[in-house]
Design a protein around this motif. Structure first.
Motif: not given
Length: 206
Positions: A143, A149, A153, A171, A181
């Motif tokens: 991602f 994400m 997830s 998560q 991130y």
């Protein structure tokens, strides 16, 4: 030639950087490129040099930690623009002028701070290991945004929540907080810089 090679690398990775590809983008025969550049390896040397030229070398280095931080943030940004370069940055047997000038200037900052040769090398290697490692992991994640994400997830949670409750908990927490991130780079960098000891040498005698 290098401008076009850089464009191709950014568009399609190193596999897209060929003499034929560069020639086609320039509208010339590939053989004509050899008047300007010796071979593919020389082209790669030049590309790495271009990336190093984009990385800031702080001129005001009175605070060596701040100087290292600014350079690291700039390097991370350059590697996000040119993810293909991550595995090449320290691999060239014939580094270019920008590459050598960059390393020389950064080692000089550490010398002025009071580090000796071994200490400067240790600090520089530690930071580059973090920079390149983070950039590599970032480039290979499935991602590239908080939204992507969340989608990934959701799929993972559907298949692992019962078997791996702790991973599922992490998560859910990350997705719920809008975790990005890339934002973690500076946090990790500050942890490393804060843990570095002061140099043993006397900067006034360096």
């Amino acid at each position: 030639v290098l401008d076009v090679a850089l464009e191709l690398a950014d568009e399609g990775g190193l596999a897209a950087v060929t003499m034929a590809g560069v020639g086609a983008r320039l509208g010339v025969e590939a053989m004509s490129l050899y008047r300007h550049i010796g071979n593919k390896e020389e082209m790669l040397d030049g590309l790495v040099d271009r990336v190093f030229a984009e990385i800031e070398v702080p001129r005001d280095d009175r605070d060596w930690r701040d100087a290292l931080r600014r350079r690291a943030v700039s390097a991370h940004a350059a590697l996000r623009r040119h993810a293909w370069a991550i595995g090449l940055m320290e691999s060239r047997a014939q580094p270019g002028q920008a590459t050598l000038a960059h390393h020389d200037a950064m080692v000089a900052i550490l010398f002025r701070a009071g580090f000796d040769g071994r200490g400067a090398t240790r600090v520089y290697n530690l930071l580059d290991s973090y920079i390149y490692g983070f950039a590599l992991q970032e480039a290979t994640l499935p991602f590239s945004s908080p939204e992507e994400m969340a989608a990934v997830s959701e799929q993972m949670l559907a298949s692992m929540a019962d078997a791996y409750p702790h991973l599922a908990r992490v998560q859910r927490k990350l997705v719920g907080s809008g975790f990005d991130y890339a934002d973690e780079f500076k946090t990790g960098l500050d942890i490393i810089l804060g843990a570095l000891p002061e140099p043993a040498g006397d900067p006034a005698r360096t």
